[in-house]
Design an enzyme around this catalytic site. Structure first.
Site: not given
Ligand code: IMP
Length: 445
Positions: A13, A15-16, A223, A40-41, A128
């Site tokens: 998150d 701001g990529k 991420q 999510g962007h 998520t």
């Molecule tokens: P998963 O990727 O859904 O398995 O989640 C694993 C961890 O990564 C959790 O703490 C999520 O909140 C975090 N996470 C996954 N994708 C993002 C993202 O795009 N931004 C921030 N945190 C993320």
């Protein structure tokens, strides 16, 4: 450029998407290399807002080549919805290419993700719940279903049966779920295959051709470094490698294809989900940053945890990525503060001080941030268009970050708009191709 990787330097998150969108104007192609629709962007352009989860941010440029690489896990339903939403807003999506080798998120992955979290109770990761972990697990177990399987009914059915067999026990509570019916699932996924077929390609070959022709390619990470499955705050991580090294494996090119690695960091820190966060703020300041920074997840809407900028973690991310430049986003959120704190080291329970990111989970879980106080600034930064417009204290803050992280700052974000980005000399130099030809006028972009 020509090969530039954009990665998150924190917990996601950062701001990529916005930075990729900005650079994409000067690039020939944008390729995603890991993660899925857990990302999510949000991109703001001309007063309009765009939310993307799977499709590379470059798609907003008509016909731009956008690759979803083999390292990405794809929920085809989400991808089709995203494509439809773009088409409905008259965006030309003809440049999208999807790797035939990318793995697919299946209905049972979604169920297993949620069930896994429920089982963990208070130890849950806070995923998520998009099925990311179970999909990557199947990939490693060689039970995955790939995009190319959507084009062959017999193979698809066979693979679904093989993938579900070892999950019988864990899927028992969902026995009656219609989404798990073999016939329904196969039909549904074949339909997705028909819809996506025109975009499915040998994307590794496409990448080689682009790079051989000297085209400029952006590798877009999802991420952030601290969520990396190998080097992040395991087990509170995602199931892929959001590091620059994965850009190669996740698209099918070698490390020599990469020239620049830009790490994106906010001017403070946020995290969603559980896990250690030494510089977290549990007070009014944390609330203020959340409110002013609009720190709510793009994908799940969850409020993000907030804290001061963690330079121990940022330096670690810079090393893990061999970062060539830093981008600091949301600097404007810190305006109006008398003093700003930054985490420059950690203190362990029995008093040892850690200047480097501790490799041991137990140490990290008990680490407390040691803060250094810097001058704040009053001025609103939203109207700044050049580094020289920034107040002295803001410039000092950026210099402090660059020095501690060990990478020069290339770009600074002072608001959500495309014009609210300041280029440093280091950033402008990066955008000069090896031939010495500038790649356009970024300031006017
Ligand atoms: P998963 O990727 O859904 O398995 O989640 C694993 C961890 O990564 C959790 O703490 C999520 O909140 C975090 N996470 C996954 N994708 C993002 C993202 O795009 N931004 C921030 N945190 C993320």
């Amino acid at each position: 450029m020509p090969g530039i990787v954009i990665v998150g330097a924190q917990w996601g998150d950062e701001g990529k998407g916005k930075i990729t969108d900005l650079l994409a104007e000067h690039a020939d192609a944008v390729a995603r290399f890991q993660g899925g629709n857990n990302a999510g962007h949000t991109i703001v352009r001309g007063g309009e807002e765009w939310k993307l989860h799977l499709i590379p941010s470059g798609i907003l440029y008509p016909g731009k080549c956008c690759v979803i690489g083999n390292g990405v896990v794809i929920d085809p339903k989400v991808l089709i919805e995203e494509l439809n939403a773009l088409r409905a807003r008259r965006i030309d999506v003809s440049g999208l290419r999807i790797s035939a080798n990318a793995h697919l998120i299946m209905p049972y992955h979604l169920l297993l993700d949620s069930a896994g979290e429920a089982k963990l109770g208070s130890l849950q990761i806070g995923t998520t719940r998009r099925g990311i972990g179970p999909c990557y697990a199947d990939k490693a177990a060689r039970l995955g279903i790939r995009v190319q399987d959507l084009l062959d009914e017999k193979i698809l059915k066979k693979k679904i049966v093989a993938a579900m067999e070892p999950k019988r026990l864990s899927l028992r509570p969902f026995e009656k779920d219609p989404a798990l019916d073999l016939h329904t699932m196969t039909e549904e996924y074949l339909t997705y295959g028909h819809r996506l077929e025109q975009h499915i390609a040998d994307t590794a070959k496409l990448m080689w051709e682009l790079l051989d022709d000297g085209k400029k390619v952006i590798f877009e990470g999802a991420q952030g470094a601290m969520l990396d499955i190998d080097h992040g705050t395991y087990p509170f991580v995602t199931s892929s490698n959001p590091l620059a090294g994965a850009a190669c494996v996740g698209t099918g090119v070698g490390p020599k294809a990469i020239d620049e690695i830009w790490g994106i960091s906010k001017a403070y820190t946020t995290r969603v989900g559980a896990g250690p966060f030494p510089s977290e703020l549990h007070d009014e300041m944390g609330e203020m940053i959340r409110a002013r920074g609009g720190e709510f997840g793009t994908t799940t809407g969850r409020p993000r945890r907030t804290g001061w900028l963690d330079l121990v973690a940022l330096r670690y991310a810079a090393r893990l990525n061999t970062m060539t430049s830093l981008v600091i986003t949301k600097l404007d959120v810190l305006s109006g503060l008398d003093r700003i704190q930054v985490c420059t080291s950690y203190r362990g329970v029995e008093g040892p001080v850690f200047e480097d990111f501790p490799y041991h989970q137990t140490v990290l879980h008990h680490a407390e941030a040691e803060l250094t106080e810097l001058r704040g600034w009053e001025e609103d930064l939203g109207e700044c268009r050049a580094i020289s417009d920034l107040p002295d204290a803001a410039r000092e803050y950026l210099e402090f970050i660059a020095e501690h992280a060990g990478a020069p700052v290339a770009l600074i974000g002072v608001g959500p708009g495309r014009e609210q980005v300041l280029w440093t000399d280091a950033g402008l130099q990066t955008l000069v191709a090896p031939s010495g030809v500038p790649l356009g006028d970024p300031a006017g972009g």
